[in-house]
Design a protein around this motif. Structure first.
Motif, PDB file in Angstrom:
ATOM      1  N   VAL A  32       0.850  -1.199   0.000  1.00 37.81           N
ATOM      2  CA  VAL A  32       0.000   0.000   0.000  1.00 37.81           C
ATOM      3  C   VAL A  32       0.879   1.240   0.000  1.00 37.81           C
ATOM      4  CG1 VAL A  32      -1.744   1.318   1.261  1.00 37.81           C
ATOM      5  CG2 VAL A  32      -1.905  -1.180   1.170  1.00 37.81           C
ATOM      6  N   GLU A  33       1.904   1.236   0.826  1.00 41.25           N
ATOM      7  CA  GLU A  33       2.801   2.394   0.883  1.00 41.25           C
ATOM      8  C   GLU A  33       3.492   2.618  -0.458  1.00 41.25           C
ATOM      9  OE1 GLU A  33       6.343   4.421   3.552  1.00 41.25           O
ATOM     10  OE2 GLU A  33       5.706   2.369   4.022  1.00 41.25           O
ATOM     11  N   THR A  34       3.967   1.547  -1.082  1.00 46.48           N
ATOM     12  CA  THR A  34       4.608   1.661  -2.395  1.00 46.48           C
ATOM     13  C   THR A  34       3.637   2.250  -3.415  1.00 46.48           C
ATOM     14  OG1 THR A  34       6.111  -0.170  -1.941  1.00 46.48           O
ATOM     15  CG2 THR A  34       5.710   0.350  -4.260  1.00 46.48           C
ATOM     16  N   LEU A  35       2.404   1.760  -3.423  1.00 48.77           N
ATOM     17  CA  LEU A  35       1.383   2.276  -4.334  1.00 48.77           C
ATOM     18  C   LEU A  35       1.137   3.759  -4.084  1.00 48.77           C
ATOM     19  CD1 LEU A  35      -0.907   1.933  -6.436  1.00 48.77           C
ATOM     20  CD2 LEU A  35      -2.380   1.246  -4.517  1.00 48.77           C
ATOM     21  N   CYS A  36       1.012   4.149  -2.824  1.00 51.86           N
ATOM     22  CA  CYS A  36       0.758   5.557  -2.492  1.00 51.86           C
ATOM     23  C   CYS A  36       1.921   6.446  -2.915  1.00 51.86           C
ATOM     24  CB  CYS A  36       0.480   5.711  -1.003  1.00 51.86           C
ATOM     25  SG  CYS A  36      -1.120   5.061  -0.477  1.00 51.86           S
ATOM     26  N   ARG A  37       3.132   6.002  -2.652  1.00 47.75           N
ATOM     27  CA  ARG A  37       4.299   6.815  -3.016  1.00 47.75           C
ATOM     28  C   ARG A  37       4.435   6.933  -4.538  1.00 47.75           C
ATOM     29  NH1 ARG A  37       6.531   8.521   1.338  1.00 47.75           N
ATOM     30  NH2 ARG A  37       6.497   7.281   3.252  1.00 47.75           N
ATOM     31  N   ARG A  38       4.195   5.849  -5.240  1.00 51.18           N
ATOM     32  CA  ARG A  38       4.264   5.876  -6.702  1.00 51.18           C
ATOM     33  C   ARG A  38       3.177   6.782  -7.275  1.00 51.18           C
ATOM     34  NH1 ARG A  38       4.385   0.593  -7.687  1.00 51.18           N
ATOM     35  NH2 ARG A  38       2.133   0.436  -7.878  1.00 51.18           N
ATOM     36  N   THR A  39       1.969   6.679  -6.751  1.00 50.54           N
ATOM     37  CA  THR A  39       0.858   7.523  -7.211  1.00 50.54           C
ATOM     38  C   THR A  39       1.141   8.980  -6.884  1.00 50.54           C
ATOM     39  OG1 THR A  39      -0.697   5.687  -6.899  1.00 50.54           O
ATOM     40  CG2 THR A  39      -1.631   7.897  -7.075  1.00 50.54           C
ATOM     41  N   GLY A  40       1.598   9.239  -5.664  1.00 49.26           N
ATOM     42  CA  GLY A  40       1.916  10.607  -5.258  1.00 49.26           C
ATOM     43  C   GLY A  40       2.989  11.219  -6.131  1.00 49.26           C
ATOM     44  N   GLU A  41       4.003  10.435  -6.438  1.00 51.95           N
ATOM     45  CA  GLU A  41       5.075  10.927  -7.298  1.00 51.95           C
ATOM     46  C   GLU A  41       4.533  11.334  -8.665  1.00 51.95           C
ATOM     47  OE1 GLU A  41       8.838   8.863  -9.401  1.00 51.95           O
ATOM     48  OE2 GLU A  41       8.829   8.723  -7.196  1.00 51.95           O
ATOM     49  N   GLY A  42       3.655  10.512  -9.210  1.00 51.25           N
ATOM     50  CA  GLY A  42       3.061  10.829 -10.506  1.00 51.25           C
ATOM     51  C   GLY A  42       2.178  12.072 -10.474  1.00 51.25           C
ATOM     52  N   LEU A  43       1.657  12.395  -9.301  1.00 54.09           N
ATOM     53  CA  LEU A  43       0.791  13.559  -9.145  1.00 54.09           C
ATOM     54  C   LEU A  43       1.533  14.786  -8.630  1.00 54.09           C
ATOM     55  CD1 LEU A  43      -2.211  11.703  -7.480  1.00 54.09           C
ATOM     56  CD2 LEU A  43      -2.190  12.697  -9.792  1.00 54.09           C
ATOM     57  N   GLY A  44       2.813  14.616  -8.320  1.00 55.98           N
ATOM     58  CA  GLY A  44       3.583  15.724  -7.756  1.00 55.98           C
ATOM     59  C   GLY A  44       3.221  16.012  -6.305  1.00 55.98           C
ATOM     60  N   ILE A  45       2.828  14.968  -5.574  1.00 53.24           N
ATOM     61  CA  ILE A  45       2.408  15.103  -4.183  1.00 53.24           C
ATOM     62  C   ILE A  45       3.353  14.295  -3.291  1.00 53.24           C
ATOM     63  CG2 ILE A  45       0.582  14.531  -2.522  1.00 53.24           C
ATOM     64  CD1 ILE A  45      -1.428  14.797  -4.803  1.00 53.24           C
ATOM     65  N   ALA A  46       3.882  14.944  -2.275  1.00 52.30           N
ATOM     66  CA  ALA A  46       4.673  14.224  -1.268  1.00 52.30           C
ATOM     67  C   ALA A  46       3.718  13.449  -0.359  1.00 52.30           C
ATOM     68  CB  ALA A  46       5.498  15.207  -0.452  1.00 52.30           C
ATOM     69  N   ILE A  47       4.131  12.271   0.046  1.00 55.15           N
ATOM     70  CA  ILE A  47       3.297  11.395   0.873  1.00 55.15           C
ATOM     71  C   ILE A  47       3.953  11.204   2.239  1.00 55.15           C
ATOM     72  CG2 ILE A  47       2.332   9.059   1.112  1.00 55.15           C
ATOM     73  CD1 ILE A  47       1.060  10.676  -1.177  1.00 55.15           C
ATOM     74  N   ASP A  48       3.159  11.397   3.281  1.00 50.74           N
ATOM     75  CA  ASP A  48       3.555  11.072   4.650  1.00 50.74           C
ATOM     76  C   ASP A  48       2.674   9.888   5.051  1.00 50.74           C
ATOM     77  OD1 ASP A  48       4.136  10.886   7.345  1.00 50.74           O
ATOM     78  OD2 ASP A  48       3.734  12.999   7.786  1.00 50.74           O
ATOM     79  N   PHE A  49       3.235   8.688   5.080  1.00 46.07           N
ATOM     80  CA  PHE A  49       2.488   7.444   5.244  1.00 46.07           C
ATOM     81  C   PHE A  49       2.681   6.913   6.656  1.00 46.07           C
ATOM     82  CE2 PHE A  49       1.659   2.924   4.780  1.00 46.07           C
ATOM     83  CZ  PHE A  49       0.617   2.876   3.856  1.00 46.07           C
ATOM     84  N   ARG A  50       1.566   6.663   7.350  1.00 44.14           N
ATOM     85  CA  ARG A  50       1.659   6.190   8.738  1.00 44.14           C
ATOM     86  C   ARG A  50       0.573   5.160   9.037  1.00 44.14           C
ATOM     87  NH1 ARG A  50       2.913  11.668  12.208  1.00 44.14           N
ATOM     88  NH2 ARG A  50       4.228  12.652  10.627  1.00 44.14           N
ATOM     89  N   GLN A  51       0.866   4.297  10.004  1.00 39.20           N
ATOM     90  CA  GLN A  51      -0.104   3.324  10.508  1.00 39.20           C
ATOM     91  C   GLN A  51       0.001   3.291  12.019  1.00 39.20           C
ATOM     92  OE1 GLN A  51       0.404   0.011  12.109  1.00 39.20           O
ATOM     93  NE2 GLN A  51      -1.807  -0.170  12.256  1.00 39.20           N
TER      94      GLN A  51
END
Length: 149
Positions: A32-51
């Motif tokens: 999930v984190e990999t997907l979010c970071r890859r998607t964010g990168e494509g959108l120009g959005i930095a991701i702060d991922f936490r659980q």
């Protein structure tokens, strides 16, 4: 706001891939984190991922996001149905919030059909597996003016 998007994951999501794969799939939280970071990168959005498994920890991160985050994607997991405190914390945020559930909560036990978080979310995505996170980030990009043209 130009800060990162906070992607919050609630209790037991650290067990993705091990806990009830017939409901949640075989992907892990790392996937999930990999997907979010890859998607964010494509959108120009930095991701702060936490659980977090503790309600107070999630609330603290939400409070911090009030000053720092451009938006929030949250899978509150079991707290969806029980935590008015998380709903109240999210309600203090001026940034857009998208709620995500891996499973379709409306096809499950009746107590899962209601989410307190939905009251404060700009959108809710459920039943799309982990792809729901990518969908949430795309929608959030539109809401914060970062959608690709």
């Amino acid at each position: 706001m130009t800060g990162p998007v906070l992607v919050l994951n609630g209790p037991n999501l650290n067990l993705l891939g091990k806990r009830q794969p017939e409901i949640y799939g075989c992907e892990t939280l790392a996937d999930v984190e990999t997907l979010c970071r890859r998607t964010g990168e494509g959108l120009g959005i930095a991701i702060d991922f936490r659980q977090g498994n503790a309600e107070h920890e999630l609330i603290g991160w939400i409070h911090d996001a009030r000053e720092l985050a451009a938006g929030i994607v949250i899978n509150p997991a079991g707290y969806s149905h029980t935590s008015i405190a998380i709903m109240d914390a999210l309600a203090t945020c001026a940034c857009p919030i998208i709620e995500v559930h891996i499973s379709n909560i409306h096809r499950r036990e009746s107590f899962r059909h209601h989410s307190h978080v939905s009251y404060v979310a700009a959108g809710v995505i459920c039943g799309c597996g982990i792809e729901g996170y990518a969908l949430a980030l795309r929608r959030l990009a539109t809401l914060i003016g970062k959608a690709p043209t």
